[in-house]
Enzyme design. Sequence first.
Site, PDB file in Angstrom:
ATOM      1  N   ASN A 163      39.067  33.030  43.548  1.00 37.55           N
ATOM      2  CA  ASN A 163      37.748  33.492  43.100  1.00 37.55           C
ATOM      3  C   ASN A 163      37.572  33.504  41.580  1.00 37.55           C
ATOM      4  O   ASN A 163      36.447  33.533  41.104  1.00 37.55           O
ATOM      5  CB  ASN A 163      37.397  34.857  43.719  1.00 37.55           C
ATOM      6  CG  ASN A 163      38.335  35.954  43.290  1.00 37.55           C
ATOM      7  OD1 ASN A 163      39.435  35.683  42.814  1.00 37.55           O
ATOM      8  ND2 ASN A 163      37.925  37.194  43.458  1.00 37.55           N
ATOM      9  N   GLU A 259      47.976  42.433  41.969  1.00 37.35           N
ATOM     10  CA  GLU A 259      46.591  42.891  42.069  1.00 37.35           C
ATOM     11  C   GLU A 259      46.080  42.369  43.404  1.00 37.35           C
ATOM     12  O   GLU A 259      45.900  41.178  43.577  1.00 37.35           O
ATOM     13  CB  GLU A 259      45.757  42.342  40.909  1.00 37.35           C
ATOM     14  CG  GLU A 259      46.237  42.775  39.536  1.00 37.35           C
ATOM     15  CD  GLU A 259      46.043  44.260  39.253  1.00 37.35           C
ATOM     16  OE1 GLU A 259      45.255  44.910  39.954  1.00 37.35           O
ATOM     17  OE2 GLU A 259      46.689  44.768  38.324  1.00 37.35           O
ATOM     18  N   CYS A 293      37.483  41.233  44.349  1.00 42.74           N
ATOM     19  CA  CYS A 293      38.295  42.356  44.825  1.00 42.74           C
ATOM     20  C   CYS A 293      37.595  43.667  44.520  1.00 42.74           C
ATOM     21  O   CYS A 293      37.705  44.631  45.259  1.00 42.74           O
ATOM     22  CB  CYS A 293      39.658  42.325  44.173  1.00 42.74           C
ATOM     23  SG  CYS A 293      39.564  42.355  42.393  1.00 42.74           S
TER      24      CYS A 293
END
Length: 492
Positions: A163, A259, A293
């Site tokens: 992304n 992450e 996210c």
Amino acid sequence: MPEKFLSNLTDGSYRIAAELHQGDDEHSLEVRSPVDGSLVGKMHEFSHDEIDKVFYLTSLGQVDWANSPIDERARILHRVADNLEKYADALTEVLVMEVAKATKDARDEVLRSADFVRHTAEEAKHLVGEAQFSDAFARHNRNKMAISYRVPLGMVLAIPPFNYPINLGLSKIAPALVGGNAVVLKPPSQGSVACAMLAELLWHSGVPHDVFALVTGRGSRIGDYLVQHPAVSMISFTGSTEVGRDLANKAGMVPLLLELGGKDAAIVLSDADLQAAADHIVAGAFAYAGQRCTAVKRVLCSEEVADELVELLGRRIATLAVGDPRDNATVTPLVDPAAAERALSLVDDAVSKGAELLGGGGRRGNLVEPTLLDHVTEEMDVAWVEPFAPVLPVLRVVNAAEAVRISNASEYGLQAALFTRDVDVATQICMRLDVGTVQVNGKTARGPDHFPFLGTKSSGMGVQGVRYSIEAMTRIKAMVINMSDRDLSEIH
Ligand code: NAP
Ligand code: G3P
């Protein structure tokens, strides 16, 4: 090779990058656009032998790099930032087609990365060590002094997700390089053409070929080999919790910066500015079709104001541009058909259990319509599972305590947004939420990129953000000077 790339960095440039890294063997990686299915590139998939060679050469190169002046490394990073701006159009063009990101957002990703690289270069110059005397510890004299400073870890394996291939690539590469590490970048398959261009740009800007290397190939085929490679000193990974957990189990005793996924809640209390809350929530939930996210992935709203908020959310969602990223739509096609299927199965599950579908719920190819679900309950999967899609569930709560309980019951702990005018309540809720960051009266988001960015529980390990990332990619080295008690009057 870089010269060929750069001389073609205008029209159709991403095709040049793809050609340069092209694979024609049976395992080469075909990258197709989620926008129209067109071929973006066919990338080489590295064999284990080739990966060994890359690690061997970069391990050798790292030694000289670590000994080069920080100022020189910072200058090279400044050239990288300049070139990101210079070639922003070309990088934007590939991002738009490869990951279906709206043109303005793709351009923002590139320019934000340039800012990040510059800030990182400057921050590294100001990293300081410290000196400590022994007599601060019980029963010790002042006869020892520890001087500590930071040294590189060695070889950083950087794995970004689809992304933000450029931005989350550089968020790992820049701090690692300026800290004196070599870097091997394993790009996401969908995003590997953009990362191939980035690699060319880094080399052209002066990052040595034996200090930074690109290894393309599917994570499912080469991931395990990379993360378990003995040359790797540290892994910086951004992606799904599933892959992150598997990677952590396999990587062994190397530091990890992870992450991972999120299920960020927007908590709306009855005293909130509801119009402002609705605007923030819709922007947070639907930007880049929810494929962030940090997207707002559920709303926990006080039942006293839920009807009004839902009405405002619906009106705001109706104004969203839906369609082609080249037309700057906000809600663009998802990365692949499986992502669209996953999202809509969550909607079906919720509706079958009594949720009210207030808009969306349909699909055209990979494009999922912006979807609003009201009266979602804790029994529905969409209350807990990350859709990574433009799907927003609203759960009505009786009070702030229930909102905190539901937020904390998630396996994730990335961020939360809290809408209230009462700073006392905001502070108390912030202290009780088990997340990395609470955004008070604003949408959940990572930036600005020097802020600490982290997740608790299944959302990750370690802290990102300019200084935090440099610290994570370096370690303390201490020198202890043991002083004698010689009489200085006898020394000449
Ligand atoms: P993903 O499927 O986990 O992939 C992330 C990266 O890992 C890709 O480069 C992928 O390569 C690679 N990979 C896959 N299998 C691997 C393996 N066995 N070993 C090593 N690497 C492997 O995630 P995604 O679909 O790209 O991104 C969506 C997810 O990322 C969501 O869950 C989202 O919440 C999370 N995310 C989190 C953050 C954050 O900062 N917390 C930021 C962005 C995204 P291939 O593409 O070749 O498979
Ligand atoms: O999903 C990537 C993550 O790091 C989000 O960044 O800037 O969209 O909040 P941002």
